[in-house]
Design a protein around this motif. Structure first.
Motif, PDB file in Angstrom:
ATOM      1  N   SER A 140      -6.248  41.434 -18.570  1.00 44.90           N
ATOM      2  CA  SER A 140      -5.591  40.200 -19.024  1.00 44.90           C
ATOM      3  C   SER A 140      -6.579  39.180 -19.570  1.00 44.90           C
ATOM      4  CB  SER A 140      -4.797  39.578 -17.869  1.00 44.90           C
ATOM      5  OG  SER A 140      -5.672  39.082 -16.854  1.00 44.90           O
ATOM      6  N   PRO A 179       4.753  41.379 -22.803  1.00 47.21           N
ATOM      7  CA  PRO A 179       4.563  40.128 -23.558  1.00 47.21           C
ATOM      8  C   PRO A 179       5.291  38.937 -22.924  1.00 47.21           C
ATOM      9  CG  PRO A 179       5.057  41.937 -25.035  1.00 47.21           C
ATOM     10  CD  PRO A 179       5.299  42.445 -23.653  1.00 47.21           C
ATOM     11  N   LYS A 180       6.510  39.178 -22.426  1.00 44.15           N
ATOM     12  CA  LYS A 180       7.270  38.100 -21.795  1.00 44.15           C
ATOM     13  C   LYS A 180       6.657  37.705 -20.461  1.00 44.15           C
ATOM     14  CE  LYS A 180      11.644  39.490 -23.953  1.00 44.15           C
ATOM     15  NZ  LYS A 180      11.753  38.300 -24.815  1.00 44.15           N
ATOM     16  N   LEU A 188       2.756  36.067 -23.987  1.00 41.27           N
ATOM     17  CA  LEU A 188       1.908  36.367 -25.129  1.00 41.27           C
ATOM     18  C   LEU A 188       2.753  36.465 -26.395  1.00 41.27           C
ATOM     19  CD1 LEU A 188      -0.292  39.195 -23.557  1.00 41.27           C
ATOM     20  CD2 LEU A 188      -0.930  36.802 -23.865  1.00 41.27           C
ATOM     21  N   LYS A 221       3.778  38.266 -30.103  1.00 46.93           N
ATOM     22  CA  LYS A 221       4.181  39.645 -30.363  1.00 46.93           C
ATOM     23  C   LYS A 221       2.987  40.575 -30.588  1.00 46.93           C
ATOM     24  CE  LYS A 221       7.239  42.384 -33.322  1.00 46.93           C
ATOM     25  NZ  LYS A 221       8.200  42.333 -34.458  1.00 46.93           N
ATOM     26  N   GLY A 240       0.928  40.971 -27.390  1.00 49.45           N
ATOM     27  CA  GLY A 240       1.721  41.733 -26.433  1.00 49.45           C
ATOM     28  C   GLY A 240       1.753  43.212 -26.751  1.00 49.45           C
ATOM     29  N   TYR A 256      -1.762  44.666 -25.939  1.00 53.64           N
ATOM     30  CA  TYR A 256      -1.934  44.685 -24.486  1.00 53.64           C
ATOM     31  C   TYR A 256      -1.104  45.810 -23.869  1.00 53.64           C
ATOM     32  CZ  TYR A 256      -2.646  42.424 -19.873  1.00 53.64           C
ATOM     33  OH  TYR A 256      -3.001  42.125 -18.574  1.00 53.64           O
ATOM     34  N   SER A 257       0.146  45.926 -24.313  1.00 53.28           N
ATOM     35  CA  SER A 257       1.043  46.963 -23.784  1.00 53.28           C
ATOM     36  C   SER A 257       0.504  48.357 -24.086  1.00 53.28           C
ATOM     37  CB  SER A 257       2.446  46.805 -24.372  1.00 53.28           C
ATOM     38  OG  SER A 257       3.010  45.558 -24.035  1.00 53.28           O
TER      39      SER A 257
END
Length: 203
Positions: A95, A153-154, A158, A160, A163, A166-167
């Motif tokens: 993160s 993201p939610k 973050l 779009k 997110g 990261y995902s």
């Protein structure tokens, strides 16, 4: 049954806000969800491999002895809980790259809820069958991936693009952790605990 749990399957895009708020208000709120739902695959598998059994040859059913099945299921339960917590730590570590500041508890909670489809898929352990397991685990993987890409993201607040990256990073690390920890568990079970098989002729 908690509202976030239901929303994961009815309105998954809204579930994550509730989950994050719960973890902020009550640290380790996820523990009940994790520890209880992780029992589903463990208990169902125990029943499946000691009572139902599986077939490797015609007119023969293979089962595990109660002691061997118990060893496997305890090991599986510890592996599930440890794997979820380890992934939470990885998400917290990653993160920093995306300027998100979740707590470790929030990250573990996120993983616990994202893994919910896998927990529920454990019901099919009542009937051990290779092809059924492949189909069910594939479906659980698809929905867990969906929850990850929609939820992270939610959950982390973050945009779009961040997110998505990261995902994708979490998905890659998660796959590596899952394969590694399951392989280690299986090797330990086979080489150290040495399972006892019971072969029962089918009349």
């Amino acid at each position: 049954m908690s509202a976030p749990f239901v929303k994961l399957f009815t309105h998954p895009e809204f579930a994550w806000k509730d989950i994050r708020e719960q973890e902020q208000a009550q640290p380790r709120h996820y523990l009940a969800h994790l520890l209880l739902l992780a029992l589903i695959p463990v208990v169902c598998l125990f029943i499946g491999i000691t009572w139902t059994g599986w077939s490797l040859a015609e007119n023969e059913t293979v089962r595990l002895s109660t002691a061997s099945a118990l060893q496997l299921c305890v090991l599986l339960y510890l592996t599930i809980v440890a794997g979820v917590m380890l992934m939470g730590v990885f998400i917290r570590w990653m993160s920093r790259t995306f300027d998100a500041r979740p707590t470790v508890n929030q990250c573990i909670g996120f993983v616990a809820y994202t893994a919910t489809p896998y927990f529920l898929a454990g019901i099919f352990g009542l009937y051990p069958n290779r092809w059924l397991a492949v189909i069910v685990l594939a479906m659980a993987s698809v929905y867990s991936t969906f929850l990850l890409f929609v939820g992270l993201p939610k959950f982390m607040n973050l945009n779009k693009d961040q997110g998505l990256l990261y995902s994708a990073s979490v998905w890659g690390v998660g796959l590596l952790v899952l394969v590694t920890i399951l392989v280690e568990m299986i090797l330990l079970w086979f080489n150290v605990l040495q399972p006892e098989y019971l072969r029962v002729p089918v009349s």
